[in-house]
Design a protein around this motif. Structure first.
Motif, PDB file in Angstrom:
ATOM      1  N   ALA A 107      28.289 -49.801  31.897  1.00  0.00           N
ATOM      2  CA  ALA A 107      27.879 -48.763  32.883  1.00  0.00           C
ATOM      3  C   ALA A 107      28.901 -47.661  32.983  1.00  0.00           C
ATOM      4  CB  ALA A 107      27.158 -49.143  33.985  1.00  0.00           C
ATOM      5  N   LYS A 108      30.111 -48.057  33.548  1.00  0.00           N
ATOM      6  CA  LYS A 108      31.130 -47.204  33.768  1.00  0.00           C
ATOM      7  C   LYS A 108      31.526 -46.272  32.490  1.00  0.00           C
ATOM      8  CE  LYS A 108      33.401 -50.382  37.009  1.00  0.00           C
ATOM      9  NZ  LYS A 108      34.357 -51.156  37.286  1.00  0.00           N
ATOM     10  N   ARG A 109      31.334 -46.789  31.406  1.00  0.00           N
ATOM     11  CA  ARG A 109      31.660 -45.738  30.237  1.00  0.00           C
ATOM     12  C   ARG A 109      30.599 -45.040  29.520  1.00  0.00           C
ATOM     13  NH1 ARG A 109      34.776 -49.386  26.123  1.00  0.00           N
ATOM     14  NH2 ARG A 109      33.279 -50.889  26.624  1.00  0.00           N
ATOM     15  N   SER A 110      29.596 -45.329  29.992  1.00  0.00           N
ATOM     16  CA  SER A 110      28.040 -45.070  29.462  1.00  0.00           C
ATOM     17  C   SER A 110      28.019 -43.500  29.525  1.00  0.00           C
ATOM     18  CB  SER A 110      26.965 -45.670  30.035  1.00  0.00           C
ATOM     19  OG  SER A 110      26.780 -45.108  31.503  1.00  0.00           O
ATOM     20  N   LEU A 111      28.606 -42.634  30.632  1.00  0.00           N
ATOM     21  CA  LEU A 111      28.214 -41.361  30.767  1.00  0.00           C
ATOM     22  C   LEU A 111      29.040 -40.434  29.559  1.00  0.00           C
ATOM     23  CD1 LEU A 111      28.457 -40.858  34.557  1.00  0.00           C
ATOM     24  CD2 LEU A 111      26.419 -40.741  33.139  1.00  0.00           C
ATOM     25  N   CYS A 112      30.119 -40.784  29.037  1.00  0.00           N
ATOM     26  CA  CYS A 112      30.742 -40.249  28.109  1.00  0.00           C
ATOM     27  C   CYS A 112      30.124 -40.554  26.633  1.00  0.00           C
ATOM     28  CB  CYS A 112      32.230 -40.450  28.196  1.00  0.00           C
ATOM     29  SG  CYS A 112      32.754 -42.030  28.099  1.00  0.00           S
ATOM     30  N   ILE A 113      29.846 -41.951  26.651  1.00  0.00           N
ATOM     31  CA  ILE A 113      29.223 -42.339  25.394  1.00  0.00           C
ATOM     32  C   ILE A 113      27.861 -41.742  25.129  1.00  0.00           C
ATOM     33  CG2 ILE A 113      28.822 -44.120  23.831  1.00  0.00           C
ATOM     34  CD1 ILE A 113      30.844 -45.968  25.390  1.00  0.00           C
ATOM     35  N   ARG A 114      26.946 -41.681  26.146  1.00  0.00           N
ATOM     36  CA  ARG A 114      25.433 -41.653  26.227  1.00  0.00           C
ATOM     37  C   ARG A 114      25.554 -40.055  26.552  1.00  0.00           C
ATOM     38  NH1 ARG A 114      22.679 -43.931  29.830  1.00  0.00           N
ATOM     39  NH2 ARG A 114      20.735 -43.621  28.688  1.00  0.00           N
ATOM     40  N   SER A 115      26.003 -39.020  25.716  1.00  0.00           N
ATOM     41  CA  SER A 115      25.937 -37.625  25.857  1.00  0.00           C
ATOM     42  C   SER A 115      24.848 -37.183  24.952  1.00  0.00           C
ATOM     43  CB  SER A 115      27.379 -37.009  25.591  1.00  0.00           C
ATOM     44  OG  SER A 115      27.838 -37.312  24.286  1.00  0.00           O
ATOM     45  N   LYS A 116      24.563 -35.985  25.529  1.00  0.00           N
ATOM     46  CA  LYS A 116      23.445 -35.376  24.716  1.00  0.00           C
ATOM     47  C   LYS A 116      24.043 -34.763  23.296  1.00  0.00           C
ATOM     48  CE  LYS A 116      20.349 -31.016  25.086  1.00  0.00           C
ATOM     49  NZ  LYS A 116      20.139 -29.879  25.830  1.00  0.00           N
ATOM     50  N   ARG A 117      25.166 -34.617  23.274  1.00  0.00           N
ATOM     51  CA  ARG A 117      25.822 -34.311  21.687  1.00  0.00           C
ATOM     52  C   ARG A 117      25.654 -35.411  21.036  1.00  0.00           C
ATOM     53  NH1 ARG A 117      30.810 -35.017  19.782  1.00  0.00           N
ATOM     54  NH2 ARG A 117      31.430 -33.449  18.082  1.00  0.00           N
TER      55      ARG A 117
END
Length: 357
Positions: free
Chosen positions: A145-155
């Protein structure tokens, strides 16, 4: 006759199947049996349900307000791509397959013979690969979850969808190359049929079928199962909140995971059993195998009908968004402007929160 037996692709000319055994399986020539009416009606119902369900998902996601967290946009991109793939698969496969049972020959010409089957295979693979991508997306969102925001990007999600379509179109090329309009069958010399034609290249055909089985079923099944198993393990071991609400959430998550895996397993297993049986054995041509063939069709098409329910309509946020999008001012008061639903179609979250965000 060997070509008739081995031609059991998902969108195949089963009328040849019938003609090859008309004397032993049906009382009259093809086109006169009850299956020429019952099967198209059955396929028509599946087609209608699938088209309506996937169209609703496309309309709702297409009219949602922009913005929100990148992870939510990424999830919506996968849901949108899944609906496009399922919609296209039903469109390219079911109507043509229904006519095969109703008409004595292929009437759509050589161009559609190649491209209908090519696009059916490609969109089938897109749908399956998207299900794998969504399971990986859920694994990252929950376990990392902590790294998900940068991995799960729209791009990254858009890039993933592009790779999925590219791989699917490439894997389906042999279908377009070897699907041909042929005539001169011994029991129907004046009729034309659309089937796979691999002249003098049986080994290559078998290798391709095995590749599709591994890449389009076995490997996706393993990946989906592994990802969701790790999600369940994480929720069981790492979530310390043992409240009754938390236990209900984890139980609901487990049930949803089992549903996802079971639906994928059951939907595509009969189709691949028939394909492998025909390539490496002697697939029988009788009433029992014909019924099994129909069941495999219905399950495969039904997967594209069930996907919108599992991945969209089971979400309370999605249902709220449906009410928002289709609200009629004469029958239903729309939500206040400050409480508009900004959907996140995210299955298997750690809490299964139903709070609108």
């Amino acid at each position: 006759m060997e070509e008739v037996v081995t031609n059991v692709t998902l969108c195949t000319t089963d009328v040849v199947f019938k003609q090859a055994n008309a004397s032993s399986c049906w009382p009259s020539m093809p086109g006169a049996g009850p299956e020429t009416v019952i099967i198209p009606v059955l396929f028509g119902l599946i087609f209608l349900l699938g088209i309506v369900g996937n169209t609703l998902v496309l309309v709702v996601l297409g009219r949602l307000p922009s913005g929100g967290r990148p992870s939510r946009s990424a999830t919506n991109i996968f849901i949108l791509n899944l609906s496009i793939a399922d919609f296209s698969f039903l469109l390219f496969c079911v109507p043509f397959q229904a006519t095969i049972y109703s008409l004595p020959e292929w009437i759509f010409g050589a161009f559609f013979c190649k491209w209908v089957h090519y696009l059916a295979m490609a969109t089938m693979l897109v749908s399956i690969f998207t299900l794998v991508a969504m399971s990986v997306d859920r694994y990252i969102a929950v376990v990392h979850a902590k790294r998900s925001l940068c991995i799960r990007s729209k791009r990254n999600a858009t890039l993933g969808v592009g790779v999925i379509w590219l791989l699917s179109l490439l894997f389906a090329i042999p279908v377009a190359k070897h699907q041909a309009l042929l005539s001169g069958h011994q029991q129907a010399p004046n009729s034309s049929f659309c089937w796979e034609h691999w002249p003098g290249n049986l080994a290559a055909k078998q290798m391709y079928k095995v590749t599709i089985f591994v890449v389009g079923y076995l490997l996706p099944l393993v990946l989906i199962t592994c990802c969701y198993t790790k999600v369940l393990y994480h929720l069981h071991k790492k979530v310390k909140n043992i409240s009754r609400k938390s236990e209900r959430s984890k139980r609901k998550t487990a049930q949803t995971v089992l549903l996802v895996v079971a639906v994928f397993l059951i939907s595509w297993l009969p189709h691949h059993i028939i394909t492998m049986w025909a390539e490496f054995g002697q697939f029988p041509l009788n009433n029992t195998s014909f019924t099994f063939r129909i069941i495999s069709h219905c399950l495969a098409y039904g997967n594209s009908c069930i996907n919108p329910i599992i991945y969209a309509f089971l979400s309370e946020n999605f249902r709220n968004a449906c009410r928002q999008v289709f609200a009629c001012k004469f029958l239903l008061q729309p939500a206040p402007a400050d409480k508009l639903v900004r959907i996140r179609v995210e299955n298997f979250s750690t809490t299964h929160s139903t709070t609108n965000v």
